[in-house]
Design an enzyme around this catalytic site. Sequence first.
Site: not given
Length: 635
Positions: A317, A367
Site C-alpha cells: 500500500d 500501489e
Amino acid sequence: MKIKNAEKYFYSSLEKQPLEMFSAGKLYNSYKFFGAHRINCDGYEAVRFLVWAPHAASVCLVGEFNDWDQTGYPLKKISHNGVWEISVFNVKVYDSYKYRIVTPYGEVFYKADPYGFHMEERPKSASKYFDIENYSWKDRKWRESLKKRDSYVRPISIYEVNLLSWKKKKDGKQYSYKDLAEELVPYVKEMGFTHIEIMPIMEHPYDGSWGYQVTGYFAPTSRFGTPTDFMYFIDCCHQNDIGVILDWVPVHYCKDAHGLCHFDGEDCFESSDRGRAENEQWGTVNFDYGKTEVRNFLISNAIYWHEKYHIDGMRIDAVAYMLYLNFSGKDIRNQYGGYEHIEAVEFIKELNSAVFLRYPKTLMMAEESTAWPLVTSPTDVGGLGFNYKWNMGWMNDILEYMEQDSLFRKGNQNALTFSITYAFSENYVLPLSHDEVVHGKKSLLSKMPGTYKEKFANLRLLYAYMYAHPGKKLLFMGGEFGQFIEWNEWQGLDWHLLDYESHGKMREFVKNLNKFYRREPCLYELDTTYDGFEWIEHENHQESIIAFERKGSEGDKLIVVFNFTPIERKRYPIGVDKLGSYKVVLNSNLIKYGGDSRSMSVYKAKILEMHNKPYAIRLTIPPLSGVFLKYKGNE
C-alpha cells in the site's frame, strides 16, 4: 541452567548470532525468536518472551498466567540495542498478555506484543499466546504447481475483498474465516477469478480503517477466528486453485495506546524527526526505515506471511508515500536536497530482494501512483524490485472517460488511448479497486452515464475494455453484479440485487469474461511487450470507436472492437491480415448479458485495403459494446 520446581519464570540463554543479526537488520526470520515461543529448557517446557524496547528503563510481563501481576515477572535486558527476555512456566494457548514498559521518565505503558501471533478481539487489545506450528496443510499440489508457473505469461484476475463486509449473516453477524472458506472460496471459483486479494488482514482496532491502521503485524485479525482458522481459509483457496494476495501496510501505523507508537516511551519504530514521523493525512505514524531493527521487523513480517500462511503475494500500500518525503505536502528534503526518501528506497529494494530470494514465484505488487522509473525492474539494474505495479494512470483516465456523457467522449479520446503509450514500461495490474467506490465517488455502475439500461451497457463495456487491455486485472467485490450504492464497510454487499434481471446478467457477463480471458492466451501471454498488441483503429474520435489486436506467443490473435457511443455502427470496416471468416467469440451486448444482440456473427474478409492491412471485414458494432473476433479460416 538448573531450574527449581518452585520457579515461575527464569532467564534462558539466547545465542549471540540472532541478536547480532537483528541489530544489523539481517535477521529476516526474527519472528522465530521475538514474540512468545514454546521452548524446552533443562527438561521443562516454558514460553520465552522476547521484545525490542531500546529506551525502556524496565519491562515486565503481565498476563492471565500471572493474574496480571504488575511487577512480579521482570524481563532481563540481554543485548546492547535493547532486547529483553523472560521465560515463563504455565502459559496456556489463548492466555492474554502485555508488556508493562516503564520509560526513563517513569511513565508506564501497556503494550501488545509487536510479534504477537494472535490478539484479543476488539475492543480488547492484549496479545494472546498461540502456537501456529500445528496446522496440517493440504495445499502441496498447489504449491508444487507454483514452481512451474511464470505469472507474466499467465492470466491473473483478482477479486478484491473486505472480509468484514463481503456478506453478513441473516442476523447481521459477521462471517468467520471458516464461513468464508465455505462461501467466498466457491463463489470466487465459480466466477472464474484466479486470485483473492484481501484488504489488510493484520490486527487493527477500528473497522472503519479497513485494516490499513495496524496494531498487530504478525496476527491475522481475531474478528473472524484464530490464526489456524485463517490458515484453513487459505488452504481452501489453494485446494480450489485460487491464489491469495494480502494487502500490506509497511508505511504507517496507528497511534492506539497498545500499538507500536512510542512503544517504549521514545521514538522506537518511528523517526525522532516529527516531520517525518507524523502522518497528518491519516492521523498515523510513519515507520523509520533508517533503523535496522525496523527494516528487520518489516521484512521479517513479509516473509512470515509467506512461510507460515502460504500466501501467494502482497499488494504493498501507498508506495508513493514511501518514495517521496514531500508526497503528503510537506517540504521535507533528503541530505542532498532532493525529495526522494533514500532510506525507504533502500528498504524497498532490500525487501523485494529478500522475499524473492525465498519465494521467487510470489507476487509483489506496488500501489504506486507516480512516474518513479523501474518500479518493476530488478534491483540489480537499478529497479525497485517489485514484479507488478498498479496502473493508477489507466484507472484514473478510463473512469474519467467512462463517466462522461457519450456525446462528449469524442473530445476526450486521448484518455482512452493514452495508456498504451506506456503500457509496457512496467508490469501492470489494471485495478478497479475499493478506493474508487467510496467517499462520494459512487459505485462503478452509478458512475456510468445514460439510462438505466445504458448504465449496465457502459459497465459491461468498461469491463470488456479492461480485459482486452494489456495488464493483469483486479475488480473490487460488488462490481461483478453492479452494486448500485457505494461500498459501506459496516454492512454486507447488496446481494438482493441479484433478484433483478439486469444485475444477474451483469454477474453472468463477468463470470463468462473471466473464463474467456483464461482460455485465450493472446489476452495474457504477452502483457509486458508491444509484441502482444497492435493498433487497428484509434483515431476515430467522432464516432468514439477503437480497435486493436491482442496477440499470443504462438501467433494466435484476437481482434477487439469497441463502440463507446449508444449508436449502432453498421458495416463498419476493420482491416485484417487474411482472407477468410472472422467469428465474434465474445459480445458484451448479447441478450443473455442484458443487451440486444441475439447471435455471434461471422464476417467474411474482402480485398479492401484498410488500416494499413490488405483486407477488411465490415461488421455491425452494437451500441456501447465490446466485440471480440477470432480468425476461423475458410469456415
